[in-house]
Design an enzyme around this catalytic site. Structure first.
Site, short mmCIF file in Angstrom:
data_model
loop_
_atom_site.label_atom_id
_atom_site.label_comp_id
_atom_site.label_asym_id
_atom_site.label_seq_id
_atom_site.Cartn_x
_atom_site.Cartn_y
_atom_site.Cartn_z
N GLY A 10 0.83 -1.21 0.00
CA GLY A 10 0.00 0.00 0.00
C GLY A 10 0.85 1.25 0.00
O GLY A 10 1.97 1.26 -0.52
N ARG A 88 -6.27 4.12 16.53
CA ARG A 88 -5.49 2.97 16.07
C ARG A 88 -6.10 1.68 16.63
O ARG A 88 -6.06 0.63 15.99
CB ARG A 88 -4.03 3.10 16.52
CG ARG A 88 -3.28 4.26 15.87
CD ARG A 88 -1.84 4.35 16.40
NE ARG A 88 -1.13 5.48 15.81
CZ ARG A 88 -1.10 6.69 16.33
NH1 ARG A 88 -1.76 6.94 17.46
NH2 ARG A 88 -0.41 7.66 15.75
N ASN A 95 -6.91 -6.28 11.77
CA ASN A 95 -5.48 -6.41 11.53
C ASN A 95 -4.84 -7.57 12.28
O ASN A 95 -3.80 -8.09 11.87
CB ASN A 95 -4.77 -5.09 11.85
CG ASN A 95 -5.05 -4.04 10.79
OD1 ASN A 95 -5.61 -4.35 9.73
ND2 ASN A 95 -4.69 -2.80 11.04
N ILE A 118 4.97 -2.23 11.34
CA ILE A 118 4.43 -0.87 11.28
C ILE A 118 2.90 -0.87 11.41
O ILE A 118 2.28 0.14 11.69
CB ILE A 118 4.88 -0.18 9.97
CG1 ILE A 118 6.41 -0.06 9.94
CG2 ILE A 118 4.25 1.21 9.81
CD1 ILE A 118 6.96 0.66 8.72
N THR A 119 2.29 -2.04 11.25
CA THR A 119 0.83 -2.18 11.29
C THR A 119 0.25 -1.75 12.65
O THR A 119 0.80 -2.10 13.69
CB THR A 119 0.43 -3.64 11.00
OG1 THR A 119 0.96 -4.02 9.72
CG2 THR A 119 -1.09 -3.81 10.98
N HIS A 175 2.33 3.36 21.21
CA HIS A 175 2.10 4.20 20.03
C HIS A 175 0.61 4.49 19.93
O HIS A 175 -0.11 3.89 19.14
CB HIS A 175 2.60 3.46 18.78
CG HIS A 175 2.50 4.26 17.52
ND1 HIS A 175 3.04 5.51 17.38
CD2 HIS A 175 1.94 3.97 16.32
CE1 HIS A 175 2.82 5.96 16.16
NE2 HIS A 175 2.14 5.04 15.50
#
Length: 320
Positions: A10, A88, A95, A118-119, A175
């Site tokens: 992507g 997120r 995910n 990074i997902t 994060h």
């Protein structure tokens, strides 16, 4: 010959491939995506730019995990991006299934790779990947702190009107909305940021606004884009981690890593400063947090743990 495979073609995956090419971080780049046409198309497009930009890297696109065999580094970006109004954490269920499939593919075909996730939601996804794959924790890291720190540095540079490269700063913790910017450890042209606060160059209130803008940094971009989320800065951050590993740079970088007693935390992935070199995560640096910073860090850890519990209910394999 260094080989990097990118799982997910992507926006971040494509940008990663282009950056790796222009910087010649690896000799070969494999773009993997379940939509093989996207992976093949982007690989061909980037390869065709090599004669213009003057780099010599082999690119290919695939939907077959066998093609990632013998990868030195694998960067995972596969997953659904955020939409406006989503956190997120809202991406968790979708995910998690994707990460489980990715873990199986990597475990079978490239178990010796250094894996960068990074997902989102980042901390839980990298924990889940490590659990599903069984890869050693020192070879499985999450990209978060570099990105969050870069946002913090940018906002400070704009406020203080100094070049961003003159700012040293770090963000720790998960994060997400509870990440912990660290003004006390921040320097501007070698001078402690808190000295500038004392001198009236920036008010405590304005500094707190910048801290909050850092926490909301990804959401701000999602709001503007409407469809999709940040990709240039996340890709640049992932490449910096890959370079540190491949070039054995022994570089101090804030990354989401497996904590085993450090900072009083065990069996959780969260953002802390680490040394990355040829053996992966070679050392976790323990900086001396004050009471306020410790409280904020533990609040962030609690948020990661709560999300991990939610993930474990979705997939009981994570509780084994």
């Amino acid at each position: 010959m260094k080989k990097i495979s990118l799982i997910g073609a992507g926006q971040i995956g494509g940008t990663l491939a282009h950056l790796i090419g222009t910087k010649e971080v690896a000799d070969e780049v494999v773009l993997f995506d379940v939509a093989s046409g996207i992976a093949k198309g982007k690989a061909l497009d980037i390869a065709q730019s090599s004669s213009v930009d003057g780099f010599n890297v082999k690119f290919s696109g695939t939907d077959n995990y066998e093609d990632i065999k013998d990868s030195d580094v694998i960067i995972i970006t596969a997953g659904v991006p955020r939409k406006p109004g989503m956190s997120r954490d809202d991406l968790l269920g979708i995910n998690l299934k994707i990460i489980k499939q990715v873990a199986e593919g990597i475990k079978k075909n490239a178990p010796n790779a250094f894996v960068i996730c990074i997902t989102n939601p980042l901390d839980v996804m990298v924990m889940a990947f490590q659990k599903f794959s069984g890869l050693p924790a020192n070879k499985v890291v999450g990209m978060a702190g570099i990105l969050d720190s870069s946002r913090f540095k940018l906002f400070l540079s704009l406020e203080l009107n100094v070049p961003v490269k003159e700012i040293e700063a770090m963000v720790m913790g998960g994060h997400g909305d509870t990440m912990v910017p660290l003004p006390r450890f921040t320097k501007v042209s070698g001078k402690p940021l808190l000295d500038l606060v004392k001198e009236g160059k920036i008010s405590p209130e304005r500094l707190e606004e910048i801290n909050q803008r850092t926490r909301d940094g990804g959401a701000e971009i999602v709001k503007y884009l409407e469809k999709g989320s940040a990709f240039y800065a996340p890709a640049a951050s992932g490449v910096q981690m890959a370079e540190a590993y491949l070039k054995d740079e022994k570089k101090l970088l804030p990354c989401a890593v497996h904590l085993n007693g450090e900072y009083g935390v065990s069996n959780v992935y969260a953002g802390v400063p680490v040394i990355i070199g040829k053996d992966g995560v070679e050392k976790i640096e323990q900086i001396d947090l004050d009471e306020k910073e410790k409280k904020e860090f533990m609040h962030s850890i609690d948020a990661v743990k709560a999300l991990w519990e939610a993930a474990s209910k979705i997939d009981p394999d994570l509780s084994k």
